[in-house]
Write a protein that holds these residues in place. Structure first.
Motif, short mmCIF file in Angstrom:
data_model
loop_
_atom_site.label_atom_id
_atom_site.label_comp_id
_atom_site.label_asym_id
_atom_site.label_seq_id
_atom_site.Cartn_x
_atom_site.Cartn_y
_atom_site.Cartn_z
N ALA A 187 0.83 -1.20 0.00
CA ALA A 187 0.00 0.00 0.00
C ALA A 187 0.86 1.25 0.00
N VAL A 188 1.90 1.26 0.84
CA VAL A 188 2.79 2.40 0.92
C VAL A 188 3.53 2.60 -0.40
N ALA A 189 4.04 1.51 -0.96
CA ALA A 189 4.81 1.60 -2.21
C ALA A 189 3.95 2.09 -3.37
N THR A 190 2.74 1.52 -3.49
CA THR A 190 1.85 1.93 -4.59
C THR A 190 1.40 3.37 -4.42
N SER A 191 1.14 3.77 -3.18
CA SER A 191 0.69 5.14 -2.92
C SER A 191 1.73 6.18 -3.31
N SER A 192 3.00 5.80 -3.28
CA SER A 192 4.04 6.76 -3.64
C SER A 192 3.88 7.24 -5.08
N GLY A 193 3.31 6.37 -5.94
CA GLY A 193 3.10 6.76 -7.33
C GLY A 193 2.02 7.80 -7.49
N LEU A 194 1.05 7.86 -6.56
CA LEU A 194 -0.01 8.86 -6.65
C LEU A 194 0.52 10.26 -6.46
N GLY A 195 1.59 10.39 -5.67
CA GLY A 195 2.17 11.71 -5.45
C GLY A 195 2.56 12.38 -6.76
N VAL A 196 3.04 11.58 -7.70
CA VAL A 196 3.43 12.12 -9.02
C VAL A 196 2.19 12.58 -9.78
N LEU A 197 1.12 11.76 -9.74
CA LEU A 197 -0.11 12.09 -10.47
C LEU A 197 -0.82 13.31 -9.88
N ILE A 198 -0.65 13.53 -8.58
CA ILE A 198 -1.35 14.62 -7.90
C ILE A 198 -0.56 15.92 -7.92
N SER A 199 0.75 15.84 -7.66
CA SER A 199 1.54 17.05 -7.44
C SER A 199 1.71 17.89 -8.70
N ILE A 200 1.94 17.27 -9.84
CA ILE A 200 2.20 18.05 -11.07
C ILE A 200 0.98 18.85 -11.51
N PRO A 201 -0.19 18.20 -11.76
CA PRO A 201 -1.36 19.02 -12.12
C PRO A 201 -1.81 19.93 -11.00
N GLY A 202 -1.60 19.50 -9.74
CA GLY A 202 -1.99 20.34 -8.61
C GLY A 202 -1.20 21.63 -8.57
N ALA A 203 0.11 21.54 -8.74
CA ALA A 203 0.95 22.74 -8.73
C ALA A 203 0.58 23.67 -9.89
N LEU A 204 0.35 23.10 -11.06
CA LEU A 204 -0.04 23.91 -12.21
C LEU A 204 -1.39 24.58 -11.96
N GLY A 205 -2.30 23.85 -11.31
CA GLY A 205 -3.62 24.43 -11.01
C GLY A 205 -3.53 25.59 -10.04
N TYR A 206 -2.63 25.50 -9.08
CA TYR A 206 -2.48 26.59 -8.11
C TYR A 206 -1.73 27.78 -8.70
N ILE A 207 -0.86 27.54 -9.66
CA ILE A 207 -0.25 28.65 -10.40
C ILE A 207 -1.35 29.44 -11.12
N TYR A 208 -2.24 28.71 -11.76
CA TYR A 208 -3.35 29.35 -12.47
C TYR A 208 -4.29 30.06 -11.49
N ALA A 209 -4.62 29.40 -10.37
CA ALA A 209 -5.57 29.97 -9.41
C ALA A 209 -5.04 31.26 -8.79
N GLY A 210 -3.72 31.34 -8.59
CA GLY A 210 -3.14 32.51 -7.93
C GLY A 210 -2.71 33.61 -8.87
N TRP A 211 -2.85 33.40 -10.16
CA TRP A 211 -2.38 34.39 -11.13
C TRP A 211 -3.02 35.77 -10.94
N PRO A 212 -4.34 35.84 -10.64
CA PRO A 212 -4.94 37.17 -10.44
C PRO A 212 -4.46 37.88 -9.17
N LYS A 213 -3.77 37.17 -8.27
CA LYS A 213 -3.33 37.74 -6.99
C LYS A 213 -1.84 38.09 -6.99
N MET A 214 -1.22 38.15 -8.15
CA MET A 214 0.22 38.37 -8.22
C MET A 214 0.64 39.68 -7.55
#
Length: 277
Positions: A187-214
């Protein structure tokens, strides 16, 4: 914005971030988590000291956390996959719904009160921690992983909650897999792969969300992602992630369950404190 801060305070904050990065890397490898539960509260205090506006402070912490999780998750995933413990069939089913959930969570983060998701996480974390600590194998939803439709729904929920909390999803997915009878190591080993799937689009989404607040964000920020926090965390977190992965595979099943259970209680306590505050 940094000019009015004493050099000694800046040095202390820098050292704290570097040490926190090392701790985050160990957690990523040991528990298959991205370390967001550690990163977010530390960044919150750092940004408070340097005077980041309250209105953007929390989303800046979450977005920066997701960016920091990218390299630690990749490093952790590679280390666990080298051990042959990652179930790629589960990751393939979860890939699309998790990413869609992250995109949805990044959008919801603009409007939804965070307390709701903290309460949900506390309830799930405490219940699962008690199961791990007391080794109650009767606390199961089944002995086999559910069908594709239910797995898809779970994947979307994991993606949404992870994006709103600034975590890599390992906490949620590891709990889910153990509830269906999967060994904690897998479970721990497989879950480590989700971090890759979550972090990349998540970071890009927050860049977009915060753009009006620069105009109110601190220097060296790209939307809700701070490159100051990102750069200070990355080196030691990458270096220590394989250490945590090696430690995970050396521990007995019972010891890893206890360690993971205690870790979840600590994370739950942090959310309870923030709710009460």
């Amino acid at each position: 914005m940094l000019a009015g801060i004493p050099l000694g305070d800046l040095a202390f904050l820098a050292v704290s971030l570097v040490l926190a990065g090392a701790f985050t890397g160990v957690l990523a490898g040991l528990f298959g988590v991205g370390g967001g539960a550690v990163i977010v509260p530390i960044l919150y205090e750092v940004f408070r000291v340097i005077g980041v506006a309250e209105e953007v402070r929390m989303p800046l912490c979450v977005g920066t956390s997701l960016a920091i999780i990218i390299p630690t998750s990749i490093r952790s995933f590679q280390a666990h996959r080298a051990k042959g413990m990652v179930d790629m069939s589960i990751l393939r089913i979860w890939a699309v719904p998790v990413v869609l959930g992250v995109i949805g969570g990044s959008y919801i983060a603009r409007f939804a009160p965070p307390d709701l998701f903290k309460i949900v996480f506390v309830v799930v974390a405490v219940a699962s921690a008690l199961r791990l600590l007391f080794a109650s194998d009767k606390w199961q939803l089944g002995t086999e992983m559910p069908g594709k439709i239910l797995m898809t729904i779970y994947g979307g929920i994991i993606g949404v909650l992870s994006a709103l909390m600034g975590i890599g999803g390992g906490q949620l997915s590891s709990l889910f897999m153990t509830f269906y009878g999967r060994p904690i190591h897998q479970a721990v080993a497989t879950s480590s792969g989700l971090g890759v799937l979550i972090s990349i689009p998540g970071a890009l989404g927050y860049i977009y969300a915060g753009w009006p607040k620069m105009d109110v964000l601190p220097p060296l920020s790209l939307g809700y992602v701070s490159f100051i926090g990102f750069l200070l965390f990355i080196p030691t977190s990458i270096w220590t992630a394989p250490i945590g992965a090696r430690l995970a595979h050396r521990l007995s099943k019972r010891r890893l369950e206890v360690a993971f259970g205690l870790f979840l209680l600590v994370v739950a306590a942090r959310f309870v404190i923030s709710l009460l505050g």
